[in-house]
Scaffold this motif. Sequence first.
Motif, PDB file in Angstrom:
ATOM      1  N   ILE A   1       0.816  -0.583   0.062  1.00 40.34           N
ATOM      2  CA  ILE A   1       0.197   0.308  -0.173  1.00 40.34           C
ATOM      3  C   ILE A   1       0.591   1.177   0.128  1.00 40.34           C
ATOM      4  N   THR A   2       0.628   2.496  -0.703  1.00 38.11           N
ATOM      5  CA  THR A   2       1.830   3.369  -0.841  1.00 38.11           C
ATOM      6  C   THR A   2       0.616   4.552  -0.512  1.00 38.11           C
ATOM      7  N   PHE A   3       1.462   5.960   0.641  1.00 39.88           N
ATOM      8  CA  PHE A   3       1.087   6.108   0.758  1.00 39.88           C
ATOM      9  C   PHE A   3       1.217   7.839   0.596  1.00 39.88           C
ATOM     10  N   ASP A   4       0.686   8.573   0.887  1.00 38.62           N
ATOM     11  CA  ASP A   4       1.938   9.960   0.035  1.00 38.62           C
ATOM     12  C   ASP A   4       1.776  11.076   0.954  1.00 38.62           C
ATOM     13  N   SER A   5       1.480  10.366   2.648  1.00 34.24           N
ATOM     14  CA  SER A   5       1.904  10.902   3.629  1.00 34.24           C
ATOM     15  C   SER A   5       2.445   9.578   4.631  1.00 34.24           C
ATOM     16  N   THR A   6       4.176   9.795   4.911  1.00 36.94           N
ATOM     17  CA  THR A   6       4.581   9.381   6.374  1.00 36.94           C
ATOM     18  C   THR A   6       3.900   9.492   6.996  1.00 36.94           C
ATOM     19  N   ALA A   7       3.258  10.004   7.383  1.00 34.42           N
ATOM     20  CA  ALA A   7       2.700   9.966   9.127  1.00 34.42           C
ATOM     21  C   ALA A   7       1.378   9.361   9.525  1.00 34.42           C
ATOM     22  N   LEU A   8       0.574   9.405   7.898  1.00 42.74           N
ATOM     23  CA  LEU A   8      -0.236   9.038   7.777  1.00 42.74           C
ATOM     24  C   LEU A   8       0.235   7.360   7.668  1.00 42.74           C
ATOM     25  N   MET A   9       1.102   6.641   6.617  1.00 43.82           N
ATOM     26  CA  MET A   9       1.763   5.145   6.939  1.00 43.82           C
ATOM     27  C   MET A   9       1.949   4.807   8.423  1.00 43.82           C
ATOM     28  N   ILE A  10       2.977   5.890   8.857  1.00 53.04           N
ATOM     29  CA  ILE A  10       2.710   5.252  10.558  1.00 53.04           C
ATOM     30  C   ILE A  10       1.665   4.669  11.034  1.00 53.04           C
ATOM     31  N   GLU A  11       0.188   5.772  10.908  1.00 55.87           N
ATOM     32  CA  GLU A  11      -0.671   5.268  11.518  1.00 55.87           C
ATOM     33  C   GLU A  11      -1.539   4.661  10.825  1.00 55.87           C
ATOM     34  N   ALA A  12      -1.198   3.592   9.644  1.00 53.97           N
ATOM     35  CA  ALA A  12      -1.800   2.770   9.603  1.00 53.97           C
ATOM     36  C   ALA A  12      -0.540   1.197   9.611  1.00 53.97           C
ATOM     37  N   THR A  13       0.609   1.564   9.711  1.00 54.57           N
ATOM     38  CA  THR A  13       0.757   0.667  11.404  1.00 54.57           C
ATOM     39  C   THR A  13       0.391   0.236  12.056  1.00 54.57           C
ATOM     40  N   ILE A  14       0.691   1.233  12.659  1.00 53.84           N
ATOM     41  CA  ILE A  14      -0.205   1.912  14.260  1.00 53.84           C
ATOM     42  C   ILE A  14      -1.433   0.185  14.780  1.00 53.84           C
ATOM     43  N   GLN A  15      -2.249   0.657  13.379  1.00 52.95           N
ATOM     44  CA  GLN A  15      -3.493  -0.068  13.336  1.00 52.95           C
ATOM     45  C   GLN A  15      -3.705  -1.422  12.543  1.00 52.95           C
ATOM     46  N   GLY A  16      -2.019  -2.068  12.459  1.00 55.08           N
ATOM     47  CA  GLY A  16      -2.208  -3.027  12.308  1.00 55.08           C
ATOM     48  C   GLY A  16      -2.768  -3.939  10.731  1.00 55.08           C
ATOM     49  N   PHE A  17      -2.359  -2.476   9.904  1.00 57.35           N
ATOM     50  CA  PHE A  17      -2.279  -2.163   7.771  1.00 57.35           C
ATOM     51  C   PHE A  17      -1.390  -3.193   7.528  1.00 57.35           C
ATOM     52  N   GLY A  18      -0.237  -3.027   8.713  1.00 56.85           N
ATOM     53  CA  GLY A  18       1.199  -3.747   7.635  1.00 56.85           C
ATOM     54  C   GLY A  18       1.990  -3.491   8.129  1.00 56.85           C
ATOM     55  N   LEU A  19       2.981  -3.706   7.235  1.00 57.20           N
ATOM     56  CA  LEU A  19       4.403  -2.865   7.905  1.00 57.20           C
ATOM     57  C   LEU A  19       5.060  -1.693   6.759  1.00 57.20           C
ATOM     58  N   ALA A  20       5.766  -0.780   8.576  1.00 62.75           N
ATOM     59  CA  ALA A  20       6.059   0.423   7.482  1.00 62.75           C
ATOM     60  C   ALA A  20       7.587   0.286   7.658  1.00 62.75           C
ATOM     61  N   LEU A  21       7.858   1.334   6.701  1.00 60.64           N
ATOM     62  CA  LEU A  21       9.916   1.480   6.528  1.00 60.64           C
ATOM     63  C   LEU A  21       9.752   2.730   6.135  1.00 60.64           C
ATOM     64  N   ALA A  22      10.627   3.063   7.463  1.00 62.36           N
ATOM     65  CA  ALA A  22      10.393   5.170   7.758  1.00 62.36           C
ATOM     66  C   ALA A  22      11.401   5.119   8.678  1.00 62.36           C
ATOM     67  N   PRO A  23      12.323   6.546   9.518  1.00 59.07           N
ATOM     68  CA  PRO A  23      13.229   6.764   9.983  1.00 59.07           C
ATOM     69  C   PRO A  23      12.661   6.754  11.629  1.00 59.07           C
ATOM     70  N   PRO A  24      12.458   5.810  12.207  1.00 61.50           N
ATOM     71  CA  PRO A  24      13.130   5.749  13.328  1.00 61.50           C
ATOM     72  C   PRO A  24      12.904   6.852  14.378  1.00 61.50           C
ATOM     73  N   ALA A  25      13.886   8.006  13.896  1.00 61.84           N
ATOM     74  CA  ALA A  25      14.718   9.173  14.494  1.00 61.84           C
ATOM     75  C   ALA A  25      13.304  10.239  14.220  1.00 61.84           C
ATOM     76  N   MET A  26      12.609   9.658  13.393  1.00 60.85           N
ATOM     77  CA  MET A  26      11.575  10.843  13.362  1.00 60.85           C
ATOM     78  C   MET A  26      10.079  10.312  13.669  1.00 60.85           C
ATOM     79  N   PHE A  27      10.171   9.159  14.905  1.00 56.67           N
ATOM     80  CA  PHE A  27       8.799   8.870  15.870  1.00 56.67           C
ATOM     81  C   PHE A  27       9.348   8.060  16.684  1.00 56.67           C
ATOM     82  N   GLN A  28      10.268   8.398  17.372  1.00 55.70           N
ATOM     83  CA  GLN A  28      11.211   8.024  18.817  1.00 55.70           C
ATOM     84  C   GLN A  28      10.074   8.736  20.390  1.00 55.70           C
ATOM     85  N   GLU A  29       8.349   9.031  19.555  1.00 54.60           N
ATOM     86  CA  GLU A  29       7.714   9.555  20.829  1.00 54.60           C
ATOM     87  C   GLU A  29       6.943   8.088  20.817  1.00 54.60           C
ATOM     88  N   LYS A  30       6.309   8.218  19.809  1.00 55.93           N
ATOM     89  CA  LYS A  30       5.965   7.031  19.381  1.00 55.93           C
ATOM     90  C   LYS A  30       6.715   5.389  19.977  1.00 55.93           C
TER      91      LYS A  30
END
Length: 300
Positions: A227-256
Motif C-alpha cells: 500500500i502506497t501513501f503520500d504521507s509518512t505520518a499517515l503510513m505510520i498511523e496505518a501500521t499502528i492500526q495493523g494494516f502492515g509493516l512500515a519502512l520509515a526513519p525511527p528518528a522521526m518517531f521516537q515518541e511513539k
Amino acid sequence: MGQFPYVGGKYMNLSQLPLNSLRAFFVSAKHQSFTKAANELCVTQTAVSQQVKGLEKRLGVTLFNRMPRGISLTREGSLLFPIVEKAFSELTIGLDNLCLGTSREILNLGVVGTFAVNWLLPRLESFYRSYPNIDLRISTNNNVADAFSEGLDYIIRFGRGNWHACVSELLFATPFTVLCPPFLANQLNQPQDIFRYTLLRSYDVYEWDQWLRQAGLSSQSHSVNCITFDSTALMIEATIQGFGLALAPPAMFQEKITQGSLVQPFNILLEKGGYWLTRLDSKPETPVQQAFKTWLNQQF
C-alpha cells in the motif's frame, strides 16, 4: 517599493504601478494559476487575468506564458517576481510593526510534513522563547517545494542534498528501517517473515527492495502486497492500526517508540539520506535566516 530592471525599453519604479495589479501578478506567480490566485484574493478569475493584462500593457512586456493547462512565468516575469515578493514582504512587516508598535521579522519556511509534525512542532515553543520578534510562516509539503515561486526563505527537505540552484546544509541523517506495532513485531523472528504481511511505503516505490537487499533478500521470489501513501505520518498511523509493516526513519518517531505503540523489530538500516536546510544560492542569507539556522543547529 524597489526599482524594476530595464524591461520593455525603460526602467520602471514599482511605486508607479497599480497595487492591485502587482498583487494579482504576485499571487498568480506564486500559485502558477490565475484560478488559485482568484480564490486567494476572493475575486473572479477574469478579474485577476484583466489585472495582469493591464500590468503587462503598462510595462510593455509579457509576464506569463498562457498554456492550455496553466501559466508559467516568462523571463520578464521571473525578473519581476522576486522584486514584488520582497516589496510586499517589507510592506507586510512594516504594517505589522506599525500596528503592534514592535519590530517584528518574518521567516517563510517550507518543511516536509514528517519533519514538521514530529520534530519541528514540539520545539517551536523553544524557538519563540529565543526569538520572540520573529514570526515563522510554515507551509508543509511532500518534499516538493519551490523556494522561488513560493517565496520561501528556507526549505527543510529530505534527500541527499543535491537540489538545483540551492545551498544545502545537512541537519542530520535518518536511516530507514521496519517499524510496526508490538503485536506484529512479536511475529517477526527473521527478516523473511515480512513477506507474510502487507508492506506499507511512502513516496519511493523502490525502498522496500533496497531494504530487502540490505537484509540479503529479494522480493522477486515472493508475492508481495503493498500500500502506497503520500504521507509518512499517515503510513505510520496505518501500521499502528495493523494494516502492515512500515519502512520509515525511527528518528522521526521516537515518541511513539518510547510510548510503545511502535517497535523496531530488526537492526537492519537503509541509508537513504537525511534532512537538509536549503535556500536559493542566488540570495544571500538575511539576519533572520541566520538566527533560525543558529537555533536549529543548537537543537542538535
